[in-house]
Design a protein around this motif. Sequence first.
Motif, PDB file in Angstrom:
ATOM      1  N   ASN A 142       1.121   6.774 -11.675  1.00 19.82           N
ATOM      2  CA  ASN A 142       2.123   7.025 -12.711  1.00 19.82           C
ATOM      3  C   ASN A 142       1.981   5.962 -13.794  1.00 19.82           C
ATOM      4  OD1 ASN A 142       4.541   7.162 -14.223  1.00 19.82           O
ATOM      5  ND2 ASN A 142       5.702   7.859 -12.450  1.00 19.82           N
ATOM      6  N   ALA A 143       1.348   6.367 -14.890  1.00 20.13           N
ATOM      7  CA  ALA A 143       1.016   5.377 -15.919  1.00 20.13           C
ATOM      8  C   ALA A 143       2.227   4.899 -16.712  1.00 20.13           C
ATOM      9  CB  ALA A 143      -0.023   5.968 -16.874  1.00 20.13           C
ATOM     10  N   SER A 144       3.279   5.715 -16.762  1.00 19.74           N
ATOM     11  CA  SER A 144       4.356   5.390 -17.701  1.00 19.74           C
ATOM     12  C   SER A 144       5.624   4.797 -17.081  1.00 19.74           C
ATOM     13  CB  SER A 144       4.751   6.652 -18.475  1.00 19.74           C
ATOM     14  OG  SER A 144       5.092   7.666 -17.563  1.00 19.74           O
ATOM     15  N   ALA A 145       5.808   4.938 -15.779  1.00 20.72           N
ATOM     16  CA  ALA A 145       7.058   4.447 -15.187  1.00 20.72           C
ATOM     17  C   ALA A 145       7.096   2.923 -15.198  1.00 20.72           C
ATOM     18  CB  ALA A 145       7.205   4.959 -13.755  1.00 20.72           C
ATOM     19  N   PRO A 146       8.169   2.325 -15.742  1.00 20.37           N
ATOM     20  CA  PRO A 146       8.298   0.867 -15.677  1.00 20.37           C
ATOM     21  C   PRO A 146       8.574   0.441 -14.238  1.00 20.37           C
ATOM     22  CG  PRO A 146      10.312   1.827 -16.549  1.00 20.37           C
ATOM     23  CD  PRO A 146       9.317   2.950 -16.423  1.00 20.37           C
ATOM     24  N   ASP A 165       0.816  -1.222   0.000  1.00 19.89           N
ATOM     25  CA  ASP A 165       0.000   0.000   0.000  1.00 19.89           C
ATOM     26  C   ASP A 165       0.851   1.275   0.000  1.00 19.89           C
ATOM     27  OD1 ASP A 165      -0.752   0.288   3.593  1.00 19.89           O
ATOM     28  OD2 ASP A 165       1.027  -0.432   2.556  1.00 19.89           O
ATOM     29  N   LYS A 166       2.170   1.117   0.075  1.00 17.82           N
ATOM     30  CA  LYS A 166       3.015   2.300   0.230  1.00 17.82           C
ATOM     31  C   LYS A 166       2.951   3.303  -0.939  1.00 17.82           C
ATOM     32  CE  LYS A 166       3.833   0.846   4.280  1.00 17.82           C
ATOM     33  NZ  LYS A 166       2.600   0.838   5.101  1.00 17.82           N
ATOM     34  N   PRO A 167       2.866   2.875  -2.198  1.00 23.99           N
ATOM     35  CA  PRO A 167       2.765   3.886  -3.262  1.00 23.99           C
ATOM     36  C   PRO A 167       1.576   4.827  -3.057  1.00 23.99           C
ATOM     37  CG  PRO A 167       3.332   1.764  -4.203  1.00 23.99           C
ATOM     38  CD  PRO A 167       2.995   1.507  -2.755  1.00 23.99           C
ATOM     39  N   SER A 168       0.425   4.305  -2.639  1.00 27.27           N
ATOM     40  CA  SER A 168      -0.764   5.141  -2.423  1.00 27.27           C
ATOM     41  C   SER A 168      -0.559   6.086  -1.246  1.00 27.27           C
ATOM     42  CB  SER A 168      -1.989   4.270  -2.111  1.00 27.27           C
ATOM     43  OG  SER A 168      -2.033   3.169  -2.975  1.00 27.27           O
ATOM     44  N   LYS A 169       0.187   5.619  -0.257  1.00 23.54           N
ATOM     45  CA  LYS A 169       0.352   6.421   0.960  1.00 23.54           C
ATOM     46  C   LYS A 169       1.447   7.473   0.832  1.00 23.54           C
ATOM     47  CE  LYS A 169      -0.037   4.790   4.915  1.00 23.54           C
ATOM     48  NZ  LYS A 169       0.568   4.197   6.084  1.00 23.54           N
ATOM     49  N   TYR A 170       2.358   7.254  -0.139  1.00 23.76           N
ATOM     50  CA  TYR A 170       3.470   8.192  -0.342  1.00 23.76           C
ATOM     51  C   TYR A 170       3.544   8.526  -1.840  1.00 23.76           C
ATOM     52  CZ  TYR A 170       4.544   6.410   4.299  1.00 23.76           C
ATOM     53  OH  TYR A 170       4.453   6.042   5.625  1.00 23.76           O
ATOM     54  N   PRO A 171       2.463   9.115  -2.381  1.00 29.65           N
ATOM     55  CA  PRO A 171       2.314   9.212  -3.839  1.00 29.65           C
ATOM     56  C   PRO A 171       3.299  10.128  -4.559  1.00 29.65           C
ATOM     57  CG  PRO A 171       0.534  10.391  -2.729  1.00 29.65           C
ATOM     58  CD  PRO A 171       1.291   9.661  -1.667  1.00 29.65           C
ATOM     59  N   VAL A 227       2.134  -8.382  -5.389  1.00 33.73           N
ATOM     60  CA  VAL A 227       2.854  -7.635  -6.426  1.00 33.73           C
ATOM     61  C   VAL A 227       1.881  -6.971  -7.408  1.00 33.73           C
ATOM     62  CG1 VAL A 227       4.507  -7.793  -8.322  1.00 33.73           C
ATOM     63  CG2 VAL A 227       4.919  -9.065  -6.219  1.00 33.73           C
ATOM     64  N   ASP A 228       0.843  -7.693  -7.798  1.00 34.20           N
ATOM     65  CA  ASP A 228      -0.121  -7.123  -8.762  1.00 34.20           C
ATOM     66  C   ASP A 228      -0.828  -5.900  -8.168  1.00 34.20           C
ATOM     67  OD1 ASP A 228      -0.994 -10.479  -9.809  1.00 34.20           O
ATOM     68  OD2 ASP A 228       0.516  -9.094 -10.611  1.00 34.20           O
ATOM     69  N   ASP A 229      -1.260  -6.005  -6.911  1.00 30.40           N
ATOM     70  CA  ASP A 229      -1.912  -4.874  -6.240  1.00 30.40           C
ATOM     71  C   ASP A 229      -0.978  -3.672  -6.207  1.00 30.40           C
ATOM     72  OD1 ASP A 229      -4.032  -6.103  -3.492  1.00 30.40           O
ATOM     73  OD2 ASP A 229      -4.255  -6.132  -5.683  1.00 30.40           O
ATOM     74  N   CYS A 230       0.264  -3.950  -5.833  1.00 29.17           N
ATOM     75  CA  CYS A 230       1.233  -2.861  -5.710  1.00 29.17           C
ATOM     76  C   CYS A 230       1.453  -2.175  -7.059  1.00 29.17           C
ATOM     77  CB  CYS A 230       2.559  -3.393  -5.162  1.00 29.17           C
ATOM     78  SG  CYS A 230       3.727  -2.079  -4.809  1.00 29.17           S
ATOM     79  N   ILE A 231       1.621  -2.982  -8.120  1.00 26.33           N
ATOM     80  CA  ILE A 231       1.826  -2.407  -9.455  1.00 26.33           C
ATOM     81  C   ILE A 231       0.590  -1.615  -9.887  1.00 26.33           C
ATOM     82  CG2 ILE A 231       2.196  -2.965 -11.894  1.00 26.33           C
ATOM     83  CD1 ILE A 231       4.127  -5.158 -11.014  1.00 26.33           C
ATOM     84  N   ALA A 232      -0.592  -2.124  -9.555  1.00 24.12           N
ATOM     85  CA  ALA A 232      -1.821  -1.391  -9.875  1.00 24.12           C
ATOM     86  C   ALA A 232      -1.839  -0.041  -9.142  1.00 24.12           C
ATOM     87  CB  ALA A 232      -3.043  -2.220  -9.496  1.00 24.12           C
ATOM     88  N   ASN A 233      -1.432  -0.051  -7.865  1.00 21.44           N
ATOM     89  CA  ASN A 233      -1.350   1.200  -7.095  1.00 21.44           C
ATOM     90  C   ASN A 233      -0.398   2.189  -7.775  1.00 21.44           C
ATOM     91  OD1 ASN A 233      -3.129   0.545  -4.995  1.00 21.44           O
ATOM     92  ND2 ASN A 233      -1.520  -0.413  -3.765  1.00 21.44           N
ATOM     93  N   ILE A 234       0.735   1.665  -8.246  1.00 19.19           N
ATOM     94  CA  ILE A 234       1.720   2.523  -8.908  1.00 19.19           C
ATOM     95  C   ILE A 234       1.163   3.084 -10.213  1.00 19.19           C
ATOM     96  CG2 ILE A 234       3.983   2.559 -10.038  1.00 19.19           C
ATOM     97  CD1 ILE A 234       4.799   0.338  -7.923  1.00 19.19           C
ATOM     98  N   LYS A 235       0.528   2.223 -11.005  1.00 19.61           N
ATOM     99  CA  LYS A 235      -0.003   2.651 -12.312  1.00 19.61           C
ATOM    100  C   LYS A 235      -1.042   3.762 -12.184  1.00 19.61           C
ATOM    101  CE  LYS A 235       2.396  -0.028 -15.027  1.00 19.61           C
ATOM    102  NZ  LYS A 235       3.613   0.664 -15.514  1.00 19.61           N
ATOM    103  N   ARG A 236      -1.840   3.703 -11.089  1.00 17.52           N
ATOM    104  CA  ARG A 236      -2.853   4.746 -10.854  1.00 17.52           C
ATOM    105  C   ARG A 236      -2.185   6.106 -10.678  1.00 17.52           C
ATOM    106  NH1 ARG A 236      -6.467   0.961  -8.461  1.00 17.52           N
ATOM    107  NH2 ARG A 236      -5.101   0.679  -6.647  1.00 17.52           N
TER     108      ARG A 236
END
Lengths: 207, 207
Positions: free
Chosen positions: A180-184, A139-145, A169-178
Amino acid sequence: KDLMGENEKWANETRRLLTEKCVLMINLIGSPGSGKTALLERMAKSLENRIRFAVLEGDVETTRDAERIAAVNIQASQLLTGGACHLEAKLVHYALKDLPLDDLDMVVVENVGNLVCPAEFDVGEMAKIAVLSVAEGDDKPSKYPLLFHEAKAVILTKIDLLLHVDFDVDDCIANIKRINASAPVFTLSAKTGIGVDNWINWLHERR
Amino acid sequence: KDLMGENEKWANETRRLLTEKCVLMINLIGSPGSGKTALLERMAKSLENRIRFAVLEGDVETTRDAERIAAVNIQASQLLTGGACHLEAKLVHYALKDLPLDDLDMVVVENVGNLVCPAEFDVGEMAKIAVLSVAEGDDKPSKYPLLFHEAKAVILTKIDLLLHVDFDVDDCIANIKRINASAPVFTLSAKTGIGVDNWINWLHERR
Ligand SMILES: Nc1nc2c(ncn2[C@@H]2O[C@H](COP(=O)(O)OP(=O)(O)OP(=O)(O)O)[C@@H](O)[C@H]2O)c(=O)[nH]1
Ligand SMILES: Nc1nc2c(ncn2[C@@H]2O[C@H](COP(=O)(O)OP(=O)(O)OP(=O)(O)O)[C@@H](O)[C@H]2O)c(=O)[nH]1
Ligand SMILES: [Mg+2]
Ligand SMILES: [Mg+2]
Ligand SMILES: [Zn+2]
Ligand SMILES: [Zn+2]
C-alpha cells in the motif's frame, strides 16, 4: 455472493446516514491484543472533546472493552457476535441508529480481534485502519496483506516496547509500502502517549 | 451443517491414518504474532531428535514460516489458504499423506494466526493447543473462550517480557481455569528457553 451483496446494501445505507449527519466513521482492525482499546482509552484523554466521538465495540464475548471505554467517559455500545469472527454491516447499522449522531463528530468501530476476516467486510466506514503492535513481528503485513492493502492508514502500536522486542520499524514500513503505497504509517504508544497527536491530526483533517 | 459434516469426515480419516502410523498430531492455535513459529524453532533445538517431528504450516500468504522451520532442519510443508482464516481437515489430510509418517513421531500443525475460527475446525488432531503471549493481555481467554475451552493445553509465551508489560499471570490462569478446569498451562519463553522443557515433557507423555 448474495451474502456480500446483502452486506454491501447495509454498508451503503450506513454511508448515507453518516454523510447526512456529517459523522466520520473509522473501522479499527487488528489482532487480539494489538492495543485497539488501549488506543481508544488514550484518545479519550488526548481529544478532550475536540472531537466528540462514540465507540461501537465488536467482540465475540464479554462487555469488557465497552466497559473500559465507558470508564473514560466515552459512550460505547458493545456489539456481541457470539462466535462470528468479524462485524457485519447490518449489525453496525442498527447500533449506529441508537447513537446520538446529531451530537457526534466521529464514530469508531473497534472490530473483533482478527487480522484476516474483518478486512473483507465493509461496514460503511470512511476508512479501515490497520492496527499492528511491535510485539507481533515486522513480517505481519506481508503475511496478512489484505488488511494492509485496504487500510487508509496503519498504526504501529506499543513502540515503548521497541527496546525489548525484535522489531525492525524500517523493514515493517517497507513491507507495508510494498502492499500500500499511499497509507500513512503512525508509530505510537497508548501507554506513554508518544505519537498519538500525529494520529489525531490525521483524523482532524479527515472530518 | 453440511460443510461441517464434510470437514468431520476428513478429520476422522486423518485420525485413522495417524493412529495406524502411531503419529501424534497437535494443532497450535493463537493470534498473529503470539509466537507459534518461534516456539517451533525453539523446539527444534531442544528436542534434538528425541521426538522426530514435521510441521504443517498454515498461512494466508507467504512461505515465510515454512522457511523459518526448514532453516532449523525440520521438515515443513506450507499450506496456503489464499484468504481463508483457518485450516480445514481436507487440506491437512492431503498434506499429511506427503509426509514420511513412518519416520515421524509427531506432526505439528501451525494454524493461521487467528484466535477465533481455527477453534471451530477439527483437522484430525489429538489436541488443540492454545498459544497466548503475555503482550496480548490477560483478559484474552475470557474474550475468546472457545479456543481455551477446546484446548487440551495452554501455552503462555514470551514470559521474558513480563517485566515490561501489564500482564497478571495469576489472573490469566484464573480466567483460563474458569473456562477449562483440566488443561495445564505452560508458561515459557521461546527466546530464553525457560519453561520449554515442561512443555516438551507433556508432549512426551502424550505419545
Ligand atoms: N507496553 C504497552 N502495552 C500496551 C500498549 N497498548 C496496549 N498495551 C497492552 O496490550 C494489551 C492488549 O491491549 P488491548 O487494548 O486490550 O488490545 P485490543 O487490540 O483492544 O484487544 P482485543 O479487543 O481483544 O482485540 C493490554 O495488556 C494493554 O495494556 C502500549 O502502547 N504499550
Ligand atoms: N521477547 C520474545 N519475543 C518473542 C518470543 N517468541 C516470539 N517472539 C517474537 O514475536 C514475534 C512473532 O513471532 P512469530 O513466531 O512469528 O509468531 P506467530 O505466532 O508464528 O505468528 P503468525 O504465524 O503470523 O500467526 C517475532 O518478532 C518474535 O521474535 C519470546 O519468547 N520472547
Ligand atoms: Mg479491545
Ligand atoms: Mg507463525
Ligand atoms: Zn474468520
Ligand atoms: Zn473462519
